[in-house]
Design an enzyme around this catalytic site. Structure first.
Site, PDB file in Angstrom:
ATOM      1  N   ASP A 130      -9.080   7.692 -18.258  1.00  0.00           N
ATOM      2  CA  ASP A 130      -9.175   7.167 -16.973  1.00  0.00           C
ATOM      3  C   ASP A 130      -7.954   6.338 -16.632  1.00  0.00           C
ATOM      4  OD1 ASP A 130     -10.332   5.996 -14.572  1.00  0.00           O
ATOM      5  OD2 ASP A 130     -10.760   4.357 -15.494  1.00  0.00           O
ATOM      6  N   SER A 131      -7.590   6.056 -15.423  1.00  0.00           N
ATOM      7  CA  SER A 131      -6.316   5.093 -15.272  1.00  0.00           C
ATOM      8  C   SER A 131      -6.556   3.755 -16.199  1.00  0.00           C
ATOM      9  CB  SER A 131      -6.310   4.899 -13.768  1.00  0.00           C
ATOM     10  OG  SER A 131      -7.556   4.253 -13.270  1.00  0.00           O
TER      11      SER A 131
ATOM     12  N   CYS B  25     -11.675   9.497 -14.241  1.00  0.00           N
ATOM     13  CA  CYS B  25     -11.084   8.823 -12.903  1.00  0.00           C
ATOM     14  C   CYS B  25     -11.255   9.700 -11.667  1.00  0.00           C
ATOM     15  CB  CYS B  25      -9.807   8.712 -13.212  1.00  0.00           C
ATOM     16  SG  CYS B  25      -8.752   7.771 -11.988  1.00  0.00           S
ATOM     17  N   ASN B  26     -11.787   8.955 -10.782  1.00  0.00           N
ATOM     18  CA  ASN B  26     -12.169   9.782  -9.639  1.00  0.00           C
ATOM     19  C   ASN B  26     -10.885  10.167  -8.783  1.00  0.00           C
ATOM     20  OD1 ASN B  26     -15.343   9.302  -8.272  1.00  0.00           O
ATOM     21  ND2 ASN B  26     -14.780   8.166  -9.973  1.00  0.00           N
ATOM     22  N   THR B  27     -10.028   9.138  -8.979  1.00  0.00           N
ATOM     23  CA  THR B  27      -8.713   9.514  -8.172  1.00  0.00           C
ATOM     24  C   THR B  27      -8.075  10.812  -8.665  1.00  0.00           C
ATOM     25  OG1 THR B  27      -8.504   7.121  -7.755  1.00  0.00           O
ATOM     26  CG2 THR B  27      -6.263   8.503  -7.450  1.00  0.00           C
TER      27      THR B  27
ATOM     28  N   CYS C 116     -16.004   6.094  -7.430  1.00  0.00           N
ATOM     29  CA  CYS C 116     -14.865   5.194  -8.390  1.00  0.00           C
ATOM     30  C   CYS C 116     -15.521   4.804  -9.524  1.00  0.00           C
ATOM     31  CB  CYS C 116     -14.185   4.126  -7.511  1.00  0.00           C
ATOM     32  SG  CYS C 116     -13.152   3.182  -8.480  1.00  0.00           S
ATOM     33  N   THR C 117     -14.666   4.738 -10.910  1.00  0.00           N
ATOM     34  CA  THR C 117     -15.287   4.667 -12.151  1.00  0.00           C
ATOM     35  C   THR C 117     -15.483   3.148 -12.088  1.00  0.00           C
ATOM     36  OG1 THR C 117     -12.870   4.207 -12.505  1.00  0.00           O
ATOM     37  CG2 THR C 117     -13.532   6.072 -13.529  1.00  0.00           C
ATOM     38  N   HIS C 118     -14.890   2.236 -11.310  1.00  0.00           N
ATOM     39  CA  HIS C 118     -15.480   0.878 -11.300  1.00  0.00           C
ATOM     40  C   HIS C 118     -16.641   0.365 -10.728  1.00  0.00           C
ATOM     41  CE1 HIS C 118     -11.138   0.753 -12.617  1.00  0.00           C
ATOM     42  NE2 HIS C 118     -11.220  -0.328 -13.009  1.00  0.00           N
TER      43      HIS C 118
ATOM     44  N   GLU D 276     -11.880  -5.464 -12.454  1.00  0.00           N
ATOM     45  CA  GLU D 276     -10.825  -5.613 -13.816  1.00  0.00           C
ATOM     46  C   GLU D 276     -10.854  -7.276 -14.192  1.00  0.00           C
ATOM     47  OE1 GLU D 276      -8.604  -3.520 -15.478  1.00  0.00           O
ATOM     48  OE2 GLU D 276      -9.402  -1.753 -14.492  1.00  0.00           O
TER      49      GLU D 276
HETATM   50  N1  DGL Z   1     -10.239   4.981 -11.998  1.00  0.00           N
HETATM   51  C1  DGL Z   1      -9.985   4.918 -10.616  1.00  0.00           C
HETATM   52  C2  DGL Z   1     -10.891   5.866 -10.001  1.00  0.00           C
HETATM   53  O1  DGL Z   1     -12.121   6.204 -10.238  1.00  0.00           O
HETATM   54  C3  DGL Z   1     -10.125   3.531 -10.198  1.00  0.00           C
HETATM   55  C4  DGL Z   1      -9.075   2.662 -10.814  1.00  0.00           C
HETATM   56  C5  DGL Z   1      -7.488   3.167 -10.223  1.00  0.00           C
HETATM   57  O2  DGL Z   1      -7.318   2.798  -8.951  1.00  0.00           O
HETATM   58  O3  DGL Z   1      -6.899   3.564 -10.951  1.00  0.00           O
HETATM   59  O4  DGL Z   1     -10.659   6.224  -8.717  1.00  0.00           O
END
Ligand code: DGL
Length: 266
Positions: free
Chosen positions: A12-13, A75-77, A186-188, A154
């Site tokens: 993930d990011s 990570c969704n992105t 989104c993961t968060h 975060e």
């Molecule tokens: N992990 C990212 C997602 O799921 C969220 C955090 C980011 O923007 O890197 O899209």
């Protein structure tokens, strides 16, 4: 040929992918799992597709060197932008979070209206709408970027007045669409799930993390790659920035200690 006893790699990011790790861990407790969080470069969700692609390749290359048997793009992105390119780049199975989340949304919606919340990059890519409409062309999909949710999580502000005000402000738009299903794209966002549920009322929330863990289990069974170990699997964490914050927010969230952690550069 991959062996059943090799670890699953997940990246993930940053810290958000722990939502996927947590679900994977409870569904597949015997699997060894290696987690990479690119904490030095989070967030990815505000970056261009070219940059996200480059970062994704670097994360993938690092995990491939750890001899993983399966790659989970938490990570969704990254899943929205890079999944196909990553799959072409490596010879092991790869799972992202978009398709499992999209499938669950199609099953959940009764009025055929689905809201998606995610980062700017995920919403701009239309990856969720494409995946949903490929499964059910008659479902209307409404995307909404909620860029402040990532820094809130975060920072560990997942409840309280400030978090509530921000969630209310964003969700007003999506509530007015009448969607009966909302994908936490989104993961968060699963960390804000309780608040999002309270604010959005009786809407069904789809947690991509849970759906992805189920998809990983099916894939392992399908490919004959499930571990035969009977003891709890090991967890190893890699981060690209100093680990302190990752450990404190991550431990609170996972409710277990994070001790096997190493800082690396990509
Ligand atoms: N992990 C990212 C997602 O799921 C969220 C955090 C980011 O923007 O890197 O899209």
């Amino acid at each position: 040929m991959k062996s059943k006893e090799q670890p699953i790699g997940i990246f993930d990011s940053g810290i958000g992918g722990l939502t996927v790790l947590k679900e994977l861990g409870s569904l597949l407790p015997q699997e060894n799992i290696i987690y990479l969080g690119d904490t030095a470069r989070v967030p990815y969700g505000i970056r261009s597709p070219e940059t996200v692609l480059r970062y994704s390749f670097e994360c993938t290359e690092f995990l491939m060197k750890q001899e993983i048997k399966l790659l989970v793009v938490a990570c969704n992105t990254v899943s929205a932008i890079s999944l196909q390119d990553i799959s072409r780049m490596i010879s092991i199975p790869v799972i992202g979070v978009i398709e499992p989340g999209a499938r669950a949304a199609v099953h959940a919606t009764k009025n055929k209206k689905v809201g998606i919340i995610g980062t700017e990059a995920t919403i701009k890519s239309s990856a969720y709408s494409k995946a949903i409409n490929a499964m059910a062309a008659d479902v209307e999909v409404y995307g909404l970027a909620c860029p402040l949710f990532v820094p809130l999580v975060e920072e560990g502000w997942t409840e309280g007045v400030i978090a509530r005000m921000i969630v209310e402000r964003y969700l007003t738009g999506i509530k007015s669409t009448g969607a009966d299903t909302l994908v936490l794209g989104c993961t968060h966002y699963p960390l804000l799930k309780e608040l999002i549920q309270e604010v959005s009322g009786s809407v069904s929330l789809v947690d991509s993390a849970i759906e992805t863990a189920l998809a990983v289990k099916h894939l392992l069974v399908d490919k004959g790659l499930e571990t035969e170990a009977e003891i709890a699997g090991a967890r190893k964490f890699f981060v690209t920035d100093t680990p302190e914050k990752f450990i404190s927010v991550g431990e609170r969230f996972l409710r277990t200690s994070i001790d096997n952690i190493e800082k690396i550069s990509l």
